[in-house]
Design an enzyme around this catalytic site. Structure first.
Site, PDB file in Angstrom:
ATOM      1  N   ARG A  43      24.268 -22.812  18.965  1.00 57.36           N
ATOM      2  CA  ARG A  43      24.745 -24.173  19.334  1.00 57.36           C
ATOM      3  C   ARG A  43      24.173 -24.790  20.334  1.00 57.36           C
ATOM      4  NH1 ARG A  43      30.190 -26.256  21.267  1.00 57.36           N
ATOM      5  NH2 ARG A  43      30.045 -28.329  21.077  1.00 57.36           N
ATOM      6  N   HIS A  47      21.923 -28.092  20.491  1.00 62.24           N
ATOM      7  CA  HIS A  47      22.099 -29.347  21.477  1.00 62.24           C
ATOM      8  C   HIS A  47      21.099 -29.478  22.533  1.00 62.24           C
ATOM      9  CE1 HIS A  47      26.407 -30.059  20.174  1.00 62.24           C
ATOM     10  NE2 HIS A  47      25.841 -29.937  19.117  1.00 62.24           N
ATOM     11  N   TRP A 186      33.467 -22.170   8.922  1.00 61.08           N
ATOM     12  CA  TRP A 186      33.181 -22.711   7.767  1.00 61.08           C
ATOM     13  C   TRP A 186      33.165 -21.498   6.643  1.00 61.08           C
ATOM     14  CZ3 TRP A 186      31.470 -24.261  12.532  1.00 61.08           C
ATOM     15  CH2 TRP A 186      31.161 -25.585  12.751  1.00 61.08           C
TER      16      TRP A 186
HETATM   17 FE1  CCH Z   1      27.159 -28.019  14.477  1.00 54.02          FE
HETATM   18  N1  CCH Z   1      29.091 -28.354  15.223  1.00 54.02           N
HETATM   19  N2  CCH Z   1      27.097 -29.662  13.909  1.00 54.02           N
HETATM   20  N3  CCH Z   1      25.246 -27.812  13.780  1.00 54.02           N
HETATM   21  N4  CCH Z   1      27.236 -26.007  15.116  1.00 54.02           N
HETATM   22  C1  CCH Z   1      30.069 -27.455  15.787  1.00 54.02           C
HETATM   23  C2  CCH Z   1      29.767 -25.861  15.710  1.00 54.02           C
HETATM   24  C3  CCH Z   1      28.496 -25.255  15.410  1.00 54.02           C
HETATM   25  C4  CCH Z   1      28.118 -30.821  13.876  1.00 54.02           C
HETATM   26  C5  CCH Z   1      29.472 -30.690  14.488  1.00 54.02           C
HETATM   27  C6  CCH Z   1      29.945 -29.377  15.013  1.00 54.02           C
HETATM   28  C7  CCH Z   1      24.523 -28.501  13.399  1.00 54.02           C
HETATM   29  C8  CCH Z   1      24.833 -29.934  12.861  1.00 54.02           C
HETATM   30  C9  CCH Z   1      25.923 -30.242  13.215  1.00 54.02           C
HETATM   31  C10 CCH Z   1      26.360 -25.201  14.957  1.00 54.02           C
HETATM   32  C11 CCH Z   1      24.974 -25.244  14.716  1.00 54.02           C
HETATM   33  C12 CCH Z   1      24.703 -26.605  14.013  1.00 54.02           C
HETATM   34  C13 CCH Z   1      31.297 -27.994  16.140  1.00 54.02           C
HETATM   35  C14 CCH Z   1      32.438 -27.336  16.510  1.00 54.02           C
HETATM   36  C15 CCH Z   1      30.917 -29.376  15.538  1.00 54.02           C
HETATM   37  C16 CCH Z   1      32.119 -30.517  15.912  1.00 54.02           C
HETATM   38  C17 CCH Z   1      32.102 -27.226  18.029  1.00 54.02           C
HETATM   39  C18 CCH Z   1      33.360 -26.404  18.617  1.00 54.02           C
HETATM   40  O1  CCH Z   1      34.557 -26.984  18.541  1.00 54.02           O
HETATM   41  O2  CCH Z   1      33.383 -25.292  19.175  1.00 54.02           O
HETATM   42  C19 CCH Z   1      27.547 -32.055  13.317  1.00 54.02           C
HETATM   43  C20 CCH Z   1      28.339 -33.361  13.040  1.00 54.02           C
HETATM   44  C21 CCH Z   1      26.330 -31.703  12.825  1.00 54.02           C
HETATM   45  C22 CCH Z   1      25.628 -32.654  12.041  1.00 54.02           C
HETATM   46  O3  CCH Z   1      25.769 -33.723  11.472  1.00 54.02           O
HETATM   47  C23 CCH Z   1      23.159 -27.991  13.201  1.00 54.02           C
HETATM   48  C24 CCH Z   1      21.738 -28.737  12.841  1.00 54.02           C
HETATM   49  C25 CCH Z   1      23.248 -26.890  14.022  1.00 54.02           C
HETATM   50  C26 CCH Z   1      22.041 -25.690  14.092  1.00 54.02           C
HETATM   51  C27 CCH Z   1      20.939 -25.699  13.606  1.00 54.02           C
HETATM   52  C28 CCH Z   1      26.901 -23.815  15.233  1.00 54.02           C
HETATM   53  C29 CCH Z   1      26.156 -22.368  15.297  1.00 54.02           C
HETATM   54  C30 CCH Z   1      28.329 -24.043  15.730  1.00 54.02           C
HETATM   55  C31 CCH Z   1      29.350 -22.669  16.059  1.00 54.02           C
HETATM   56  C32 CCH Z   1      29.492 -22.803  17.542  1.00 54.02           C
HETATM   57  C33 CCH Z   1      30.542 -21.811  17.871  1.00 54.02           C
HETATM   58  O4  CCH Z   1      30.907 -21.660  19.031  1.00 54.02           O
HETATM   59  O5  CCH Z   1      31.121 -21.163  17.148  1.00 54.02           O
END
Ligand code: CCH
Length: 289
Positions: A43, A47, A186
């Site tokens: 993430r 970002h 998920w």
């Molecule tokens: Fe994402 N993401 N993401 N994401 N994401 C969150 C967590 C992860 C969106 C929203 C969220 C991508 C696209 C999108 C990861 C990778 C990717 C969370 C929870 C949200 C909300 C954050 C929290 O509470 O900790 C949205 C909206 C989009 C697109 O529309 C893409 C692209 C990627 C990478 C290629 C990963 C990995 C996580 C998990 C992080 C964790 O701490 O477990």
């Protein structure tokens, strides 16, 4: 403005496989989340890179501007201090690597070590200054639909197929109430990179969760999994759905397309002249003992 960008050590001076191995060493921690920093490192890489704007050419992983207060405090980046702080262990061992190279390399390492595909990675990003911080609002909001997702990712230069492929990263990790407000993972094995995200999107029945938090979906069968509205759009929007179908059925196609799209993401906005040739980064399991 190149005058405000500090000169980094020449990329050739760093042994990136050693850095990779040091990152692999700090992925696991039984006291953190599902036992791994891997997902939050992915993430962070996303970002740091997803702020890119193809019109102005600013944003992207070059700069590592999330080190500075304005960008670190953007709502979308809540919780990423866990990833940045964890990587300080590696930065201390290899002070010559830039933060921007380290963060993207950590994303690559995490994906590969959690069972994902090889991701081509080039070195040479330079760290920027606070003036290089991007404005808030460049990253997607989970409570919006297909139009929003397209607007955000088209701005970075991605198409529908790449959007769906990148979203498969949500096989990893979870939402945290104290970070995004959303809650839950998920899939059932959130530290294993796979095409489970697409398979579950299509095979589970999803209903709106009734709770005080922001709108999200839960699976009817055991209510332990979640989807954001933006995730659901990959199934309900026709343009996206064809790729969700494809990746749900064919994990090899997903791995191959994800590798290309993620590699593109982590090099967005980095001037080609600055970048090294692709650096081969072997998985730990593929290195001689
Ligand atoms: Fe994402 N993401 N993401 N994401 N994401 C969150 C967590 C992860 C969106 C929203 C969220 C991508 C696209 C999108 C990861 C990778 C990717 C969370 C929870 C949200 C909300 C954050 C929290 O509470 O900790 C949205 C909206 C989009 C697109 O529309 C893409 C692209 C990627 C990478 C290629 C990963 C990995 C996580 C998990 C992080 C964790 O701490 O477990």
């Amino acid at each position: 403005d190149n005058r405000s960008v500090k000169d980094a050590a020449s990329p050739q001076q760093v042994d990136y496989q050693k850095v990779y191995n040091a990152i692999a060493d700090i992925l696991e921690d039984e006291n953190y989340d599902d036992g791994s920093y891997g997902p939050v490192l992915v993430r962070l890489a996303w970002h740091a890179s997803g702020t890119y704007d193809k019109e102005s050419g600013n944003g992207g992983s070059n700069g590592a501007t999330m080190r500075f207060a304005p960008e670190a405090n953007h709502g979308a980046n809540a919780g990423l201090e866990h990833a940045r702080n964890r990587l300080e262990i590696v930065k201390k061992k290899f002070p010559e690597i830039t933060y921007s190279d380290l963060w993207t390399l950590a994303g690559v390492c995490a994906i590969q070590e959690m069972g994902g595909p090889y991701i081509p990675w080039r070195a040479g990003r330079k760290d920027g200054n606070v003036e290089n911080c991007t404005p808030d609002g460049r990253l997607p909001d989970g409570d919006k639909g297909a139009d929003h997702v397209r607007k955000i990712f088209y701005r970075m230069g991605f198409n529908d197929q790449e959007i769906v492929a990148l979203s498969g990263a949500h096989a990893l990790g979870r939402c945290h109430v104290d970070r995004s407000g959303f809650d839950g993972p998920w899939q059932y094995a959130p530290t294993t990179f796979s095409n489970e995200y697409y398979r579950l999107l299509e095979d589970e029945k999803w209903q709106e969760r009734k709770w005080k938090g922001p709108p999200q979906f839960e699976n009817k069968s055991d209510k332990s999994l979640m989807m954001l509205r933006t995730d659901m759009a990959l199934m309900t929007d026709k343009g996206f759905r064809q790729y969700t179908d494809k990746y749900a059925k064919d994990e090899n196609a997903f791995f191959s397309d994800f590798s290309k799209a993620f590699s593109k993401l982590i090099h967005l906005g980095v001037p080609t002249a600055q970048l090294s040739e692709p650096v081969p980064l072997k998985k730990i399991e593929d290195q001689a003992p």
